[in-house]
Scaffold this motif. Structure first.
Motif, short mmCIF file in Angstrom:
data_model
loop_
_atom_site.label_atom_id
_atom_site.label_comp_id
_atom_site.label_asym_id
_atom_site.label_seq_id
_atom_site.Cartn_x
_atom_site.Cartn_y
_atom_site.Cartn_z
N ILE A 35 0.82 -1.22 0.00
CA ILE A 35 0.00 0.00 0.00
C ILE A 35 0.86 1.27 0.00
N HIS A 36 2.14 1.13 0.35
CA HIS A 36 2.95 2.32 0.63
C HIS A 36 3.77 2.82 -0.56
N GLN A 74 -6.63 -2.35 0.68
CA GLN A 74 -6.18 -3.44 1.57
C GLN A 74 -7.20 -4.57 1.81
N ASN A 92 -1.45 -4.89 7.32
CA ASN A 92 -1.65 -4.49 8.71
C ASN A 92 -2.64 -5.48 9.33
N ARG A 150 0.04 4.15 16.66
CA ARG A 150 -0.85 5.09 15.95
C ARG A 150 -1.39 6.13 16.92
N ARG A 171 -11.56 9.26 10.40
CA ARG A 171 -11.41 8.11 9.50
C ARG A 171 -10.69 6.99 10.24
N MET A 173 -9.42 2.58 9.85
CA MET A 173 -9.22 1.45 8.94
C MET A 173 -10.46 0.56 9.00
N PHE A 194 -7.34 3.95 2.63
CA PHE A 194 -6.18 4.77 2.97
C PHE A 194 -5.99 5.89 1.93
N ASN A 211 -2.94 7.51 12.77
CA ASN A 211 -1.91 6.70 12.13
C ASN A 211 -0.56 6.96 12.82
N ASN A 212 0.43 6.17 12.41
CA ASN A 212 1.78 6.38 12.94
C ASN A 212 2.44 7.56 12.21
N SER A 215 3.28 7.17 8.30
CA SER A 215 2.14 7.19 7.37
C SER A 215 1.51 8.58 7.33
N GLU A 238 2.39 -5.69 11.66
CA GLU A 238 2.08 -5.95 10.25
C GLU A 238 2.78 -7.24 9.85
C1 BDP Z 1 -0.61 2.30 7.75
C2 BDP Z 1 -0.47 0.83 7.51
C3 BDP Z 1 -1.30 0.41 6.30
C4 BDP Z 1 -2.71 0.85 6.49
C5 BDP Z 1 -2.77 2.34 6.77
C6 BDP Z 1 -4.20 2.82 6.98
O1 BDP Z 1 0.88 0.50 7.31
O2 BDP Z 1 -1.23 -0.98 6.12
O3 BDP Z 1 -3.47 0.59 5.34
O4 BDP Z 1 -1.98 2.64 7.91
O5 BDP Z 1 -4.44 3.59 7.90
O6 BDP Z 1 0.09 2.66 8.93
O7 BDP Z 1 -5.07 2.42 6.19
#
Ligand code: BDP
Length: 329
Positions: A35-36, A74, A92, A150, A171, A173, A194, A211-212, A215, A238
């Motif tokens: 995804i990144h 995802q 994740n 996060r 928002r 996940m 995302f 989120n972290n 991200s 993950e």
């Molecule tokens: C990130 C994760 C990713 C998630 C994303 C999210 O690495 O897998 O899809 O957050 O918030 O930290 O969707």
């Protein structure tokens, strides 16, 4: 074009495999979902996994990583992995929980007390139990990657107490647990892909997300939501995983190489993660983000009591796993 060609190649190799011999897997280029963005620690870990596979199998297995979620969002990608349409990916455990109930324990807010504790438990009995749950659903874990902790961010105000989340559109996940988590603080949770978050914050569809730091930074969410509050409410591991369908086409020797390459890539990713986290926080602060620490984390932990109660009532068979994590020193 490239994707089409590799789909065809994959379909061709699959046909041969099923009718001739397992070693025909060597003809396929494995497709990996990510995804990144390309310079993200996860992405670099995955690329090193792909390189390792090719090198250690003498080119019998080649793999291509598709970054930026070009193979889909995802939750869909997890389904495609199970079907063997996607061969491997880095997921994740939050979205994974929809398919694998055991994975959900790691999505309980504040369940791990620190990132090092999470790694230790995932490298031991907890990771094993979750891995078994994944295998039962057609997913082979190859390595546990890290994603730090996060925290909430938004465009309105710093968050210091659960009451600051009240009425906020956040928002989350895709997983009911995260909806319940936000609702426990009287916020409004919106599960969303995302890739849609930036625009949604910008246009006010949501006020923020969680989120972290890497991200929050790599997606540029910090440009549109400039309050980042270190609640650190979720430490979700993950996983670099392979489809069981792909795994079964490998010879035992190829499987061993794949497993080792997965583990090695996780160690690299964990190292890169720590560096990126610090760099991301610096970058967002330079970009105008106000980062605040949260003095009273216990208030957030207390607010999560109904989330735990509902989870354990719905999943009594996961009580031992939850307790195994909570009682860890
Ligand atoms: C990130 C994760 C990713 C998630 C994303 C999210 O690495 O897998 O899809 O957050 O918030 O930290 O969707």
């Amino acid at each position: 074009m490239k994707i089409h060609r590799s789909v065809q190649r994959f379909a061709f190799a699959t046909a041969i495999c099923s009718t001739v011999v397992a070693s025909a897997a060597s003809a396929a280029e494995l497709r990996g979902w990510n995804i990144h963005v390309e310079d993200y620690p996860v992405s670099i870990g995955m690329e090193s996994f792909a390189e390792d596979l090719a090198e250690k199998t003498g080119g019998e297995i080649t793999a291509k990583v598709y970054h930026n979620a070009v193979l889909g969002d995802q939750p869909d990608a997890i389904e495609q992995l199970r079907l063997g349409v996607i061969d491997f990916g880095e997921f994740n455990l939050g979205p994974m929980g929809q398919a694998v109930p055991e994975a959900n324990v790691t999505s309980l807010p504040f369940i791990f007390s620190s990132v090092p504790e999470m790694y230790e438990l995932m490298d031991g009995a907890v990771g094993e139990a979750i891995g078994e749950g994944m295998k039962a659903k057609g997913i082979i874990p190859l390595g546990w990657y890290g994603a730090g902790a996060r925290s909430f961010y938004n465009s309105i105000q710093p968050i210091n107490t659960p009451a600051d989340v009240e009425g906020m559109k956040v928002r989350v996940m895709s997983n009911d647990l995260f909806v319940k988590m936000v609702e426990a603080m009287d916020g409004n949770a919106t599960p969303m892909a995302f890739g849609e978050v930036y625009q949604s914050i910008k246009t006010g569809v949501v006020d923020g997300a969680e989120n972290n730091p890497p991200s929050y930074e790599s997606t540029n969410h910090y440009e549109v939501a400039q309050y980042y509050s270190l609640t650190e409410h979720l430490i979700i591991p993950e996983c670099l995983c392979m489809s069981l369908k792909t795994w079964e086409k490998l010879t035992p020797e190829q499987q061993e190489i794949t497993m080792q390459a997965g583990r090695d890539s996780a160690l690299l990713q964990r190292e890169l993660w720590a560096e990126r986290e610090a760099a991301s926080l610096e970058k967002v602060e330079a970009g105008g983000t106000t980062v605040n620490t949260v003095e009273d984390k216990a208030a957030f932990q207390d607010a999560m009591t109904p989330v735990y109660e509902a989870f354990l009532a719905d999943n009594p068979d996961l009580t031992d796993l939850v307790n195994m994590i909570r009682s860890a020193e």
